[in-house]
Structure formats: C-alpha cells, structure tokens
Design a protein around this motif. Structure first.
Motif, PDB file in Angstrom:
ATOM      1  N   GLY A 139       0.826  -1.219   0.000  1.00  0.00           N
ATOM      2  CA  GLY A 139       0.000   0.000   0.000  1.00  0.00           C
ATOM      3  C   GLY A 139       0.852   1.258   0.000  1.00  0.00           C
ATOM      4  N   SER A 140       1.876   1.304   0.838  1.00  0.00           N
ATOM      5  CA  SER A 140       2.767   2.469   0.880  1.00  0.00           C
ATOM      6  C   SER A 140       3.533   2.619  -0.421  1.00  0.00           C
ATOM      7  CB  SER A 140       3.751   2.344   2.049  1.00  0.00           C
ATOM      8  OG  SER A 140       3.066   2.334   3.273  1.00  0.00           O
ATOM      9  N   LEU A 141       3.979   1.493  -0.974  1.00  0.00           N
ATOM     10  CA  LEU A 141       4.686   1.536  -2.247  1.00  0.00           C
ATOM     11  C   LEU A 141       3.773   2.072  -3.347  1.00  0.00           C
ATOM     12  CD1 LEU A 141       7.008   0.939  -4.218  1.00  0.00           C
ATOM     13  CD2 LEU A 141       6.179  -1.430  -4.317  1.00  0.00           C
ATOM     14  N   GLU A 142       2.541   1.616  -3.398  1.00  0.00           N
ATOM     15  CA  GLU A 142       1.602   2.067  -4.426  1.00  0.00           C
ATOM     16  C   GLU A 142       1.319   3.555  -4.309  1.00  0.00           C
ATOM     17  OE1 GLU A 142      -1.749  -0.602  -4.130  1.00  0.00           O
ATOM     18  OE2 GLU A 142      -0.505  -2.305  -4.728  1.00  0.00           O
ATOM     19  N   ASP A 143       1.169   4.055  -3.086  1.00  0.00           N
ATOM     20  CA  ASP A 143       0.951   5.489  -2.892  1.00  0.00           C
ATOM     21  C   ASP A 143       2.139   6.282  -3.419  1.00  0.00           C
ATOM     22  OD1 ASP A 143      -1.482   4.979  -1.681  1.00  0.00           O
ATOM     23  OD2 ASP A 143      -0.729   5.260   0.363  1.00  0.00           O
ATOM     24  N   TRP A 144       3.344   5.835  -3.117  1.00  0.00           N
ATOM     25  CA  TRP A 144       4.566   6.533  -3.531  1.00  0.00           C
ATOM     26  C   TRP A 144       4.723   6.538  -5.046  1.00  0.00           C
ATOM     27  CZ3 TRP A 144       9.036   4.160  -5.682  1.00  0.00           C
ATOM     28  CH2 TRP A 144      10.156   4.988  -5.793  1.00  0.00           C
ATOM     29  N   ARG A 145       4.602   5.368  -5.660  1.00  0.00           N
ATOM     30  CA  ARG A 145       4.850   5.294  -7.102  1.00  0.00           C
ATOM     31  C   ARG A 145       3.737   5.930  -7.919  1.00  0.00           C
ATOM     32  NH1 ARG A 145       4.332  -1.265  -7.704  1.00  0.00           N
ATOM     33  NH2 ARG A 145       2.072  -1.369  -7.719  1.00  0.00           N
ATOM     34  N   GLY A 146       2.588   6.180  -7.303  1.00  0.00           N
ATOM     35  CA  GLY A 146       1.487   6.846  -7.994  1.00  0.00           C
ATOM     36  C   GLY A 146       1.560   8.356  -7.918  1.00  0.00           C
ATOM     37  N   GLY A 147       2.496   8.893  -7.138  1.00  0.00           N
ATOM     38  CA  GLY A 147       2.642  10.341  -7.006  1.00  0.00           C
ATOM     39  C   GLY A 147       3.218  10.977  -8.253  1.00  0.00           C
ATOM     40  N   ALA A 148       3.267  12.292  -8.242  1.00  0.00           N
ATOM     41  CA  ALA A 148       3.769  13.055  -9.396  1.00  0.00           C
ATOM     42  C   ALA A 148       5.244  12.750  -9.644  1.00  0.00           C
ATOM     43  CB  ALA A 148       3.578  14.541  -9.148  1.00  0.00           C
ATOM     44  N   GLY A 149       5.622  12.765 -10.918  1.00  0.00           N
ATOM     45  CA  GLY A 149       7.016  12.590 -11.300  1.00  0.00           C
ATOM     46  C   GLY A 149       7.389  11.136 -11.534  1.00  0.00           C
ATOM     47  N   ALA A 150       8.680  10.945 -11.760  1.00  0.00           N
ATOM     48  CA  ALA A 150       9.218   9.599 -11.992  1.00  0.00           C
ATOM     49  C   ALA A 150       9.798   9.064 -10.690  1.00  0.00           C
ATOM     50  CB  ALA A 150      10.292   9.645 -13.074  1.00  0.00           C
ATOM     51  N   HIS A 151       9.703   7.751 -10.522  1.00  0.00           N
ATOM     52  CA  HIS A 151      10.127   7.097  -9.289  1.00  0.00           C
ATOM     53  C   HIS A 151      10.959   5.863  -9.629  1.00  0.00           C
ATOM     54  CE1 HIS A 151       6.933   9.563  -7.610  1.00  0.00           C
ATOM     55  NE2 HIS A 151       6.135   9.048  -8.529  1.00  0.00           N
ATOM     56  N   VAL A 152      12.004   5.641  -8.840  1.00  0.00           N
ATOM     57  CA  VAL A 152      12.847   4.464  -9.017  1.00  0.00           C
ATOM     58  C   VAL A 152      12.884   3.687  -7.708  1.00  0.00           C
ATOM     59  CG1 VAL A 152      15.149   3.602  -9.541  1.00  0.00           C
ATOM     60  CG2 VAL A 152      14.293   5.630 -10.706  1.00  0.00           C
ATOM     61  N   LEU A 153      12.518   2.420  -7.808  1.00  0.00           N
ATOM     62  CA  LEU A 153      12.573   1.527  -6.656  1.00  0.00           C
ATOM     63  C   LEU A 153      13.789   0.626  -6.807  1.00  0.00           C
ATOM     64  CD1 LEU A 153      11.098   0.522  -4.073  1.00  0.00           C
ATOM     65  CD2 LEU A 153      10.075  -1.246  -5.527  1.00  0.00           C
ATOM     66  N   PHE A 154      14.649   0.661  -5.817  1.00  0.00           N
ATOM     67  CA  PHE A 154      15.819  -0.217  -5.773  1.00  0.00           C
ATOM     68  C   PHE A 154      15.386  -1.526  -5.125  1.00  0.00           C
ATOM     69  CE2 PHE A 154      19.879  -1.131  -3.212  1.00  0.00           C
ATOM     70  CZ  PHE A 154      20.399  -1.954  -4.190  1.00  0.00           C
ATOM     71  N   VAL A 155      15.456  -2.603  -5.897  1.00  0.00           N
ATOM     72  CA  VAL A 155      15.128  -3.940  -5.400  1.00  0.00           C
ATOM     73  C   VAL A 155      16.456  -4.661  -5.206  1.00  0.00           C
ATOM     74  CG1 VAL A 155      13.826  -6.062  -5.819  1.00  0.00           C
ATOM     75  CG2 VAL A 155      12.955  -3.865  -6.685  1.00  0.00           C
ATOM     76  N   PRO A 156      16.925  -4.741  -3.964  1.00  0.00           N
ATOM     77  CA  PRO A 156      18.293  -5.193  -3.735  1.00  0.00           C
ATOM     78  C   PRO A 156      18.547  -6.690  -3.858  1.00  0.00           C
ATOM     79  CG  PRO A 156      17.283  -4.498  -1.670  1.00  0.00           C
ATOM     80  CD  PRO A 156      16.303  -4.208  -2.763  1.00  0.00           C
ATOM     81  N   GLY A 157      17.566  -7.511  -3.555  1.00  0.00           N
ATOM     82  CA  GLY A 157      17.864  -8.938  -3.472  1.00  0.00           C
ATOM     83  C   GLY A 157      18.649  -9.209  -2.198  1.00  0.00           C
ATOM     84  N   ASP A 158      19.277 -10.341  -2.124  1.00  0.00           N
ATOM     85  CA  ASP A 158      20.028 -10.743  -0.940  1.00  0.00           C
ATOM     86  C   ASP A 158      21.480 -10.271  -1.078  1.00  0.00           C
ATOM     87  OD1 ASP A 158      21.377 -11.957   1.132  1.00  0.00           O
ATOM     88  OD2 ASP A 158      20.594 -13.962   0.746  1.00  0.00           O
ATOM     89  N   PRO A 159      21.886  -9.246  -0.312  1.00  0.00           N
ATOM     90  CA  PRO A 159      23.248  -8.725  -0.459  1.00  0.00           C
ATOM     91  C   PRO A 159      24.330  -9.708  -0.019  1.00  0.00           C
ATOM     92  CG  PRO A 159      22.136  -7.654   1.372  1.00  0.00           C
ATOM     93  CD  PRO A 159      21.118  -8.515   0.681  1.00  0.00           C
ATOM     94  N   ALA A 160      23.966 -10.689   0.777  1.00  0.00           N
ATOM     95  CA  ALA A 160      24.958 -11.689   1.200  1.00  0.00           C
ATOM     96  C   ALA A 160      25.279 -12.658   0.063  1.00  0.00           C
ATOM     97  CB  ALA A 160      24.452 -12.453   2.420  1.00  0.00           C
ATOM     98  N   ARG A 161      24.304 -12.918  -0.786  1.00  0.00           N
ATOM     99  CA  ARG A 161      24.501 -13.853  -1.901  1.00  0.00           C
ATOM    100  C   ARG A 161      24.841 -13.153  -3.209  1.00  0.00           C
ATOM    101  NH1 ARG A 161      19.199 -17.129  -1.500  1.00  0.00           N
ATOM    102  NH2 ARG A 161      19.159 -16.353  -3.619  1.00  0.00           N
ATOM    103  N   ASN A 162      24.466 -11.887  -3.323  1.00  0.00           N
ATOM    104  CA  ASN A 162      24.670 -11.172  -4.579  1.00  0.00           C
ATOM    105  C   ASN A 162      25.549  -9.950  -4.327  1.00  0.00           C
ATOM    106  OD1 ASN A 162      24.538  -9.815  -6.994  1.00  0.00           O
ATOM    107  ND2 ASN A 162      22.382 -10.269  -7.319  1.00  0.00           N
ATOM    108  N   LEU A 163      26.793 -10.036  -4.703  1.00  0.00           N
ATOM    109  CA  LEU A 163      27.741  -8.959  -4.444  1.00  0.00           C
ATOM    110  C   LEU A 163      27.437  -7.708  -5.269  1.00  0.00           C
ATOM    111  CD1 LEU A 163      31.029 -11.041  -4.182  1.00  0.00           C
ATOM    112  CD2 LEU A 163      29.498 -10.276  -2.348  1.00  0.00           C
ATOM    113  N   THR A 205      24.659  -6.198  -5.385  1.00  0.00           N
ATOM    114  CA  THR A 205      23.715  -5.369  -4.642  1.00  0.00           C
ATOM    115  C   THR A 205      24.392  -4.137  -4.075  1.00  0.00           C
ATOM    116  OG1 THR A 205      22.246  -7.208  -4.157  1.00  0.00           O
ATOM    117  CG2 THR A 205      22.157  -5.339  -2.644  1.00  0.00           C
ATOM    118  N   ALA A 206      25.537  -4.307  -3.445  1.00  0.00           N
ATOM    119  CA  ALA A 206      26.259  -3.169  -2.860  1.00  0.00           C
ATOM    120  C   ALA A 206      26.680  -2.189  -3.950  1.00  0.00           C
ATOM    121  CB  ALA A 206      27.464  -3.657  -2.068  1.00  0.00           C
ATOM    122  N   ASP A 207      27.077  -2.696  -5.110  1.00  0.00           N
ATOM    123  CA  ASP A 207      27.479  -1.822  -6.213  1.00  0.00           C
ATOM    124  C   ASP A 207      26.321  -0.927  -6.648  1.00  0.00           C
ATOM    125  OD1 ASP A 207      30.018  -2.991  -6.247  1.00  0.00           O
ATOM    126  OD2 ASP A 207      29.473  -4.416  -7.821  1.00  0.00           O
TER     127      ASP A 207
END
Length: 127
Positions: A22-46, A48-50
């Motif tokens: 619900g919070s994500l939908e409210d944010w991405r529906g607001g004015a302008g462009a939005h970028v969501l960083f989907v990190p995955g598991d930083p312990a398994r995927n190096l 992610t930190a980059d």
C-alpha cells in the motif's frame, strides 16, 4: 537482510524503505518519476552493494529527475512477481503509477546513462 550501503540510502539520503504494498503504491502513484531499488540478498549477490552506490550517483547525474526508494524484504518477492523483473539487484521505474522500465543487474556507467535516459523519455498511457 540489509547491508550498510543499503541502510545508507534510507539514513543518509532519507529515501523511504517500503515494507508494504500500500505504501509503495501510494509513492509510485505520485507526481514525477520514481525508481525503486530492489536489492535482493546482499549476502549472496555482491552486485547489490554496487547498485546501492551507483543509484545516488545516477540520481545526481539526472539532476533529480526521479525520486528513489528501497524495496523492503517483506514485499520484494511480490514486487518482482508483479513487475516481472526477477533479476536482482534491479532498478524499477514508475510514472503515474505505471511501470515504465527497469534496469536489472549491475551495468557499466554508459549503459546506465543510456538506459535511464531512454526509460525517462517513455510516455505513460495515462499521460
């Protein structure tokens, strides 16, 4: 699970971290462009930190043409299923509540610049 470089995005830059759809939908529906960083598991995927380091640099390079947030663990799987962007880490772009593109995995700088410029130039059906 978090990583210090992901935590930095919410503490130092003040970007929201969404743990419910619900919070994500409210944010991405607001004015302008939005970028969501989907990190995955930083312990398994190096990578992610980059990407956690690259995203603030991208935002600066594009002079704040988009705002940013971090996808929390609680909704990450649901976001990936909804957007069909399964590879992580990924950057998912929205405007007017509609997904306009994504950049999965880590890329070289020129590739990011070209892909993000292209995504930001795309129209949204509702506009």
């Amino acid at each position: 699970m978090s990583h210090p470089l992901i935590t930095r995005l919410t503490t130092e830059f003040g970007w929201p971290r969404f743990e419910d759809m619900g919070s994500l939908e409210d944010w991405r529906g607001g004015a302008g462009a939005h970028v969501l960083f989907v990190p995955g598991d930083p312990a398994r995927n190096l990578e992610t930190a980059d990407v956690a380091v690259i995203l603030p640099e991208l935002r600066q390079a594009f002079q704040g043409r988009f705002d940013c947030a971090v996808c929390g663990d609680a909704i990450e799987e649901q976001v990936r299923n909804e957007t069909k962007v399964f590879k992580t880490p990924s950057l998912i772009f929205w405007r007017a509540g509609e997904m306009i593109g994504a950049v999965p995995k880590v890329r070289d700088w020129d590739d990011y610049m070209a892909r993000v410029a292209h995504i930001l130039s795309l129209p949204v059906a509702a506009e």
